[in-house]
Design an enzyme around this catalytic site. Structure first.
Site, mmCIF file in Angstrom:
data_model
loop_
_atom_site.group_PDB
_atom_site.id
_atom_site.type_symbol
_atom_site.label_atom_id
_atom_site.label_comp_id
_atom_site.label_asym_id
_atom_site.label_seq_id
_atom_site.Cartn_x
_atom_site.Cartn_y
_atom_site.Cartn_z
ATOM 1 N N HIS A 72 0.843 -1.198 0.000
ATOM 2 C CA HIS A 72 0.000 0.000 0.000
ATOM 3 C C HIS A 72 0.883 1.253 0.000
ATOM 4 C CE1 HIS A 72 -4.247 -1.448 1.351
ATOM 5 N NE2 HIS A 72 -3.737 -2.182 0.387
ATOM 6 N N TYR A 200 -9.833 5.445 7.241
ATOM 7 C CA TYR A 200 -10.159 5.735 8.633
ATOM 8 C C TYR A 200 -11.160 6.884 8.623
ATOM 9 C CZ TYR A 200 -5.882 3.099 9.753
ATOM 10 O OH TYR A 200 -4.918 2.144 9.853
ATOM 11 N N PRO A 292 -6.004 -0.270 18.132
ATOM 12 C CA PRO A 292 -5.679 -0.722 16.772
ATOM 13 C C PRO A 292 -5.653 0.387 15.731
ATOM 14 C CG PRO A 292 -7.908 -1.380 17.385
ATOM 15 C CD PRO A 292 -7.274 -0.829 18.616
ATOM 16 N N LYS A 296 -0.340 -0.630 15.017
ATOM 17 C CA LYS A 296 1.012 -0.661 15.575
ATOM 18 C C LYS A 296 1.315 -1.885 16.424
ATOM 19 C CE LYS A 296 2.308 3.005 13.635
ATOM 20 N NZ LYS A 296 3.168 2.794 12.463
ATOM 21 N N TYR A 384 2.987 6.458 10.347
ATOM 22 C CA TYR A 384 2.225 5.328 9.839
ATOM 23 C C TYR A 384 3.128 4.227 9.308
ATOM 24 C CZ TYR A 384 -1.779 2.985 7.633
ATOM 25 O OH TYR A 384 -2.758 2.080 7.287
#
Length: 389
Positions: A72, A200, A292, A296, A384
């Protein structure tokens, strides 16, 4: 039975540590309370940082991951109406890999026998002894008989509820914790994902996440009160809620299907200090839990294992104790930065029961800032993909 290192827990942290040490010629024995089938049945997250990918490649176990995993280059934040793309590849030059934790565990597990790694499954009543000495040992039961495992070091990779952290006296250890007043209701379904990258979403009705395990298997979550039960959420209601919270563009692309699995998970931020005492070292969920949001958990376990394996290899192969003496301090520096990121993203994207209009306006303003600021997007992207070791 004797070993250089006794590892408690055959999840990804314990198995990865076992492989890294065995590759360096260090003897290990892994004890696991559950059966191998049970370990593989646990549904967990699936976004891998480059650190985790590199460790699998270093072990020569990355072939299936690269074949089946999904690289990704970015992810999205949604505010109920628009999608804000964070181009992590362009901003950092790096990517993440979508590959389920269960698959990572399977790859590690399947290679144990041929690489001489002994794993004792269904080892009950594991108890740690003499951890502050140079001669610690474990006792456990298997098939009604009691056994003893002597080792120079013990690695506690046995999760939040395991015996390792509990073996450190309260006078030595300190706990930092935040319990969040909501949970994540998750659904796993054999349907194509609504988007090629994770979404998200911050919606007036609460958080939602659009994720995937493959191009044909999707994983979705919605924020729910801790009092909700799975029975309160039949499939149709859950799909309707997801379509609303993910926004018009993503919601229109959802493919519905029967749930393969549904569950509600509580959220917490948790850190235990120190991550070592005497000959005992903690790694992964035994020492820390992250919500979550931001994926991580597994990746923090991987960085713990990277630090710990290097320290133990230095001890056994070079005779230096510098690495093992500084393990807790080194690992915790990265743990707290990851805890900060997961906490901040959770705070930004969720609706809190005691939240007010001011707090909501702050969330909207922050999302607007991220949408228009390359600097803000870069900071998000750097965290991220995972901070460097």
């Amino acid at each position: 039975m004797k070993s250089d290192v006794a590892i408690i827990g055959a999840g990804p942290a314990g198995l990865m540590l076992g492989h890294l040490l065995r590759k360096a010629g260090i003897d290990v024995v892994i004890l696991e309370r559950q059966s191998a089938e049970y370990v593989l049945s646990r549904i967990r997250a699936g976004v891998l940082e480059q650190i985790t990918v590199d460790l699998m490649d270093e072990l020569g176990l990355g072939a299936r991951m690269h074949k089946k995993g999904l690289p990704h280059h970015g992810f999205y934040l949604a505010d109920g109406e628009r999608l804000i793309r964070i181009d992590i590849a362009e901003l950092t030059g790096k990517t993440v890999m979508v590959y389920g934790q269960t698959e990572v565990t399977r790859d590690l597990m399947d290679a144990c026998a041929e690489r001489g790694i002994e794993v004792v499954y269904e080892a009950s009543d594991v108890t740690l002894h003499n951890i502050e000495s140079d001669a610690p040992y474990l006792t456990y039961k298997k098939d009604g008989a009691e056994y003893r495992l002597d080792a120079r070091f013990i690695a506690g990779c046995d999760g939040f509820h395991g015996p390792s952290r509990k073996a450190i006296p309260e006078s030595v250890g300190r706990t930092f914790e935040r319990i969040y007043p909501f949970g994540w209701l998750g659904i796993l379904a054999d349907v194509p994902p609504c988007n090629e990258e994770l979404i998200y979403a911050n919606h007036d009705r609460g958080f939602a996440l659009g994720s995937m395990r493959s191009k044909s298997r999707s994983r979705y979550y919605v924020q729910v009160p801790l009092t909700d039960r799975i029975e309160d959420w039949p499939d149709d209601r859950l799909w309707d809620e997801l379509a609303m919270r993910l926004g018009p563009e993503a919601g229109a692309s959802i493919t519905r299907g029967p749930a393969l699995e549904k569950s509600i998970a509580p959220l917490r931020s948790f850190v235990f200090e120190p991550m070592q005492l005497g000959s005992l070292f903690l790694a992964g969920d035994a020492a820390h839990i992250v919500p979550p949001t931001g994926a991580k958990g597994l990746n923090l376990a991987s960085s713990d294992v990277a630090y710990l394996s290097r320290a133990l290899i230095q001890f056994f192969k070079q005779g230096t104790e510098e690495g093992i003496a500084s393990y807790s301090k080194t690992a915790l520096a990265r743990v707290w930065k990851s805890e900060r990121f997961s906490w901040s993203l959770t705070t930004l994207m969720h609706r809190f029961p005691d939240g007010d209009a001011f707090g909501r306006r702050m969330q909207v303003a922050e999302l607007d800032y991220i949408a228009s600021s390359r600097a803000a997007q870069t900071a998000l992207a750097e965290n991220y993909i995972g901070l460097p070791l």
